[in-house]
Design a protein around this motif. Structure first.
Motif, PDB file in Angstrom:
ATOM      1  N   ARG A   8       0.704  -1.365   0.074  1.00 52.28           N
ATOM      2  CA  ARG A   8       0.070   0.032  -0.138  1.00 52.28           C
ATOM      3  C   ARG A   8       0.919   1.232  -0.055  1.00 52.28           C
ATOM      4  NH1 ARG A   8      -5.244  -0.113   2.942  1.00 52.28           N
ATOM      5  NH2 ARG A   8      -6.074  -2.497   2.684  1.00 52.28           N
ATOM      6  N   PHE A   9       0.324   2.351  -0.471  1.00 51.17           N
ATOM      7  CA  PHE A   9       0.844   3.633  -0.631  1.00 51.17           C
ATOM      8  C   PHE A   9       0.023   4.618   0.185  1.00 51.17           C
ATOM      9  CE2 PHE A   9       2.833   1.251  -4.019  1.00 51.17           C
ATOM     10  CZ  PHE A   9       4.386   1.774  -4.036  1.00 51.17           C
ATOM     11  N   PHE A  10       0.476   5.785   0.265  1.00 53.68           N
ATOM     12  CA  PHE A  10      -0.163   6.766   1.045  1.00 53.68           C
ATOM     13  C   PHE A  10      -1.607   6.780   0.703  1.00 53.68           C
ATOM     14  CE2 PHE A  10      -1.659  11.265   1.953  1.00 53.68           C
ATOM     15  CZ  PHE A  10      -1.755  10.936   3.563  1.00 53.68           C
ATOM     16  N   GLU A  11      -1.867   6.913  -0.659  1.00 54.93           N
ATOM     17  CA  GLU A  11      -3.412   7.360  -1.151  1.00 54.93           C
ATOM     18  C   GLU A  11      -4.159   6.147  -1.179  1.00 54.93           C
ATOM     19  OE1 GLU A  11      -0.708   7.413  -4.895  1.00 54.93           O
ATOM     20  OE2 GLU A  11      -0.360   7.448  -2.759  1.00 54.93           O
ATOM     21  N   ASP A  12      -3.658   4.898  -0.538  1.00 58.33           N
ATOM     22  CA  ASP A  12      -4.565   3.749  -0.406  1.00 58.33           C
ATOM     23  C   ASP A  12      -5.155   3.617   0.788  1.00 58.33           C
ATOM     24  OD1 ASP A  12      -3.726   2.967  -2.830  1.00 58.33           O
ATOM     25  OD2 ASP A  12      -1.936   1.956  -2.291  1.00 58.33           O
ATOM     26  N   TYR A  13      -4.925   4.446   1.998  1.00 58.81           N
ATOM     27  CA  TYR A  13      -5.546   4.631   3.235  1.00 58.81           C
ATOM     28  C   TYR A  13      -6.745   5.412   3.251  1.00 58.81           C
ATOM     29  CZ  TYR A  13      -1.137   2.131   4.233  1.00 58.81           C
ATOM     30  OH  TYR A  13      -0.042   1.139   4.423  1.00 58.81           O
ATOM     31  N   VAL A  71       2.822  -9.396  16.658  1.00 55.56           N
ATOM     32  CA  VAL A  71       1.772  -8.614  15.950  1.00 55.56           C
ATOM     33  C   VAL A  71       2.228  -7.395  15.057  1.00 55.56           C
ATOM     34  CG1 VAL A  71       0.000  -6.858  16.757  1.00 55.56           C
ATOM     35  CG2 VAL A  71       0.387  -8.839  18.121  1.00 55.56           C
ATOM     36  N   PHE A  72       3.311  -6.751  15.414  1.00 54.95           N
ATOM     37  CA  PHE A  72       3.800  -5.727  14.535  1.00 54.95           C
ATOM     38  C   PHE A  72       4.356  -6.399  13.182  1.00 54.95           C
ATOM     39  CE2 PHE A  72       6.978  -3.078  12.606  1.00 54.95           C
ATOM     40  CZ  PHE A  72       7.096  -1.880  13.157  1.00 54.95           C
ATOM     41  N   GLY A  73       4.940  -7.697  13.179  1.00 54.89           N
ATOM     42  CA  GLY A  73       5.360  -8.139  12.005  1.00 54.89           C
ATOM     43  C   GLY A  73       4.032  -8.602  11.068  1.00 54.89           C
ATOM     44  N   LYS A  74       2.836  -8.975  11.667  1.00 49.93           N
ATOM     45  CA  LYS A  74       1.789  -9.236  10.756  1.00 49.93           C
ATOM     46  C   LYS A  74       1.388  -7.852   9.991  1.00 49.93           C
ATOM     47  CE  LYS A  74       2.081 -12.524  11.538  1.00 49.93           C
ATOM     48  NZ  LYS A  74       2.431 -13.375  10.530  1.00 49.93           N
ATOM     49  N   VAL A  76       3.084  -5.407   8.904  1.00 50.01           N
ATOM     50  CA  VAL A  76       4.222  -4.593   7.809  1.00 50.01           C
ATOM     51  C   VAL A  76       3.734  -4.822   6.382  1.00 50.01           C
ATOM     52  CG1 VAL A  76       6.440  -4.933   6.963  1.00 50.01           C
ATOM     53  CG2 VAL A  76       6.045  -5.022   9.310  1.00 50.01           C
ATOM     54  N   PRO A  77       3.234  -5.870   5.833  1.00 47.02           N
ATOM     55  CA  PRO A  77       2.842  -5.758   4.617  1.00 47.02           C
ATOM     56  C   PRO A  77       1.885  -4.876   4.266  1.00 47.02           C
ATOM     57  CG  PRO A  77       3.392  -8.228   5.289  1.00 47.02           C
ATOM     58  CD  PRO A  77       3.242  -7.143   6.524  1.00 47.02           C
ATOM     59  N   ASP A  78       0.771  -4.590   5.112  1.00 49.44           N
ATOM     60  CA  ASP A  78      -0.225  -3.736   4.787  1.00 49.44           C
ATOM     61  C   ASP A  78       0.057  -2.220   5.389  1.00 49.44           C
ATOM     62  OD1 ASP A  78      -1.938  -5.940   3.835  1.00 49.44           O
ATOM     63  OD2 ASP A  78      -1.936  -6.506   5.759  1.00 49.44           O
ATOM     64  N   TRP A 224      10.006 -12.904  13.316  1.00 49.67           N
ATOM     65  CA  TRP A 224       8.713 -12.133  13.580  1.00 49.67           C
ATOM     66  C   TRP A 224       7.963 -12.115  12.175  1.00 49.67           C
ATOM     67  CZ3 TRP A 224       9.209 -13.403  17.793  1.00 49.67           C
ATOM     68  CH2 TRP A 224      10.531 -12.912  18.621  1.00 49.67           C
ATOM     69  N   GLN A 225       8.276 -12.729  10.970  1.00 50.61           N
ATOM     70  CA  GLN A 225       7.677 -12.472   9.634  1.00 50.61           C
ATOM     71  C   GLN A 225       7.560 -11.230   9.217  1.00 50.61           C
ATOM     72  OE1 GLN A 225       4.119 -15.124  10.311  1.00 50.61           O
ATOM     73  NE2 GLN A 225       5.178 -16.709   9.572  1.00 50.61           N
ATOM     74  N   ASN A 226       8.494 -10.307   9.641  1.00 44.33           N
ATOM     75  CA  ASN A 226       8.610  -8.835   9.229  1.00 44.33           C
ATOM     76  C   ASN A 226       9.297  -8.832   7.858  1.00 44.33           C
ATOM     77  OD1 ASN A 226       9.399  -6.060   8.779  1.00 44.33           O
ATOM     78  ND2 ASN A 226       9.343  -5.706  10.853  1.00 44.33           N
ATOM     79  N   THR A 227       8.591  -8.341   6.810  1.00 46.45           N
ATOM     80  CA  THR A 227       8.829  -8.374   5.272  1.00 46.45           C
ATOM     81  C   THR A 227       9.684  -7.056   4.948  1.00 46.45           C
ATOM     82  OG1 THR A 227       6.729  -7.957   4.577  1.00 46.45           O
ATOM     83  CG2 THR A 227       7.245  -9.910   4.873  1.00 46.45           C
ATOM     84  N   ALA A 228       9.649  -6.099   5.901  1.00 39.69           N
ATOM     85  CA  ALA A 228      10.070  -4.669   5.172  1.00 39.69           C
ATOM     86  C   ALA A 228      11.525  -4.900   4.414  1.00 39.69           C
ATOM     87  CB  ALA A 228      10.171  -3.865   6.440  1.00 39.69           C
ATOM     88  N   LYS A 229      11.387  -4.432   3.324  1.00 41.81           N
ATOM     89  CA  LYS A 229      12.799  -4.655   2.383  1.00 41.81           C
ATOM     90  C   LYS A 229      13.882  -4.175   3.047  1.00 41.81           C
ATOM     91  CE  LYS A 229       9.571  -4.590  -1.597  1.00 41.81           C
ATOM     92  NZ  LYS A 229       8.443  -4.178  -1.173  1.00 41.81           N
ATOM     93  N   VAL A 230      13.921  -3.017   3.762  1.00 42.55           N
ATOM     94  CA  VAL A 230      15.178  -2.319   4.038  1.00 42.55           C
ATOM     95  C   VAL A 230      15.886  -3.056   5.301  1.00 42.55           C
ATOM     96  CG1 VAL A 230      13.980   0.125   3.700  1.00 42.55           C
ATOM     97  CG2 VAL A 230      13.630  -0.836   5.782  1.00 42.55           C
ATOM     98  N   HIS A 231      15.439  -4.232   5.691  1.00 46.30           N
ATOM     99  CA  HIS A 231      16.034  -4.985   6.747  1.00 46.30           C
ATOM    100  C   HIS A 231      16.772  -5.944   5.888  1.00 46.30           C
ATOM    101  CE1 HIS A 231      13.732  -2.776   9.642  1.00 46.30           C
ATOM    102  NE2 HIS A 231      12.679  -3.338   9.333  1.00 46.30           N
ATOM    103  N   PHE A 232      16.641  -5.942   4.754  1.00 44.16           N
ATOM    104  CA  PHE A 232      17.239  -7.511   4.056  1.00 44.16           C
ATOM    105  C   PHE A 232      17.850  -7.178   2.710  1.00 44.16           C
ATOM    106  CE2 PHE A 232      13.231  -8.952   6.280  1.00 44.16           C
ATOM    107  CZ  PHE A 232      13.879  -9.747   7.225  1.00 44.16           C
ATOM    108  N   ASP A 233      17.321  -6.223   1.877  1.00 44.26           N
ATOM    109  CA  ASP A 233      17.797  -5.865   0.682  1.00 44.26           C
ATOM    110  C   ASP A 233      18.760  -4.443   0.524  1.00 44.26           C
ATOM    111  OD1 ASP A 233      18.083  -5.385  -2.154  1.00 44.26           O
ATOM    112  OD2 ASP A 233      16.193  -5.898  -2.533  1.00 44.26           O
ATOM    113  N   LEU A 234      19.884  -4.736   0.305  1.00 43.12           N
ATOM    114  CA  LEU A 234      20.947  -3.543   0.153  1.00 43.12           C
ATOM    115  C   LEU A 234      20.589  -2.470  -0.893  1.00 43.12           C
ATOM    116  CD1 LEU A 234      24.429  -5.196   0.910  1.00 43.12           C
ATOM    117  CD2 LEU A 234      22.893  -3.368   2.314  1.00 43.12           C
TER     118      LEU A 234
END
Length: 342
Positions: A8-13, A71-74, A76-78, A224-234
């Protein structure tokens, strides 16, 4: 037809929308073992069934921050997959302990939106609730994130900024059913310090430090099933993989054992800021300040409102420069309530 999503992006909320997050997760003793392997966590209530039972609980629950991270990790994708930054927390309440075998689900209600002046991003406020398989609330908290816009030309929504409590009142804290510290074993807990031994304004240097390792912080974030890209992808942050802020929280909390071994349960999150980014190679140290004290109706149980500060430079007592901004050595500034024996 694509089957993948870019998040999601800002305009999707839209304010009032409720997002039901995937995927349910059942947690067992393996999560406890991994949590205690990743962090130097050793509070007695979360380490020993007999100790917890002597404190009136049926067995040892999983660490409170396991609930928070899961809970936080759940969410992240949304909520924060396309976030620029996680800006803050408020009104966090741990309601029900998390027991081995419980299954966590989470949902978030959008309670505020405000586009930034640059037109390229905006701030989204959500109230997230984690529940167990019995639909009992485990944890509820508010957080706000800065999220990129998909289309900078998209019209800005009418701003809605929620009014949030500056801090939870002691009466708002949920005490686990049956908790009783009247027979508390201070020797087994590791320190003799009671509720009365802590003074408002007192600062505690937790002394010890842990250097963050690349593999460990990514393993924790995957746990924690946190999928945020900045934690994995250089490619998303060439200067280094950003360490998940919750990893810093848990590390600082574990380090606080030295001086706060009897601060057994986290029950409230008043506010918090990830002041500066943390990267592998940084050495996390921590100090605390007593902000407030309160009695609770539970036998032998008191509450301390603590400020927990994590640093990479080991400096105690100084968090802001003359310009009012956080000093570069400060990683975390957290305001929370814990339960201690009186």
């Amino acid at each position: 037809m694509t089957k993948t999503g870019a998040g999601r992006f800002f305009e999707d909320y839209a304010v009032g929308e409720v997002i039901r997050h995937a995927v349910p997760r059942t947690l067992k003793e393996g999560e406890r073992a991994l949590y205690h392997a990743l962090y130097p966590a050793r509070h007695a209530l979360y380490s020993s069934d007999p100790f917890a039972q002597a404190c009136g609980l049926p067995s040892s629950p999983l660490d409170d921050l396991v609930t928070f991270h899961m809970v936080f990790g759940k969410t992240v994708p949304d909520v924060s997959l396309n976030a620029v930054a996680n800006l803050g927390y408020a009104e966090g309440r741990w309601i029900t302990p998390l027991w081995p075998g419980d299954t966590i689900t989470a949902s978030s209600e959008v309670i505020g939106v405000k586009q930034n002046s640059n037109g390229k991003s905006g701030v989204v406020w959500v109230r997230t609730t984690g529940r167990n398989q019995h639909a009992e609330t485990l944890l509820s908290y508010v957080r706000w994130v800065m999220v990129r816009k998909r289309n900078p030309a998209a019209p800005a929504p009418a701003p809605v900024i929620p009014e949030l409590a500056g801090a939870l009142a002691p009466g708002d804290l949920a005490i686990p059913r049956g908790l009783d510290f009247t027979g508390y074993d201070f020797e087994l807990a590791g320190e003799p310090h009671r509720w009365a031994d802590y003074d408002i304004g007192e600062r505690i240097d937790h002394v010890d430090g842990v250097t963050v390792e690349e593999a460990e912080h990514m393993m924790a974030t995957r746990l924690w099933q946190n999928t945020a890209k900045v934690h994995f992808d250089l490619t998303f942050r060439p200067e280094g993989r950003l360490v998940y802020g919750g990893h810093v929280i848990s590390m600082a909390r574990a380090l606080s054992f030295n001086g706060l071994a009897n601060a057994q349960m986290i029950v409230g999150l008043n506010g918090g800021a990830h002041a500066n980014p943390c990267f592998a190679g940084d050495t996390i140290k921590a100090w605390s300040e007593v902000l407030d004290k309160a009695r609770t109706p539970a036998p032998g149980v008191g509450a301390l409102r603590m400020r927990l500060v994590a640093t990479r430079d080991g400096k105690v007592g100084h968090t802001h420069g003359e310009d009012g901004k956080y000093l570069p050595g400060v990683l975390l500034d957290l305001d929370y309530w814990v339960l201690v024996p009186v």
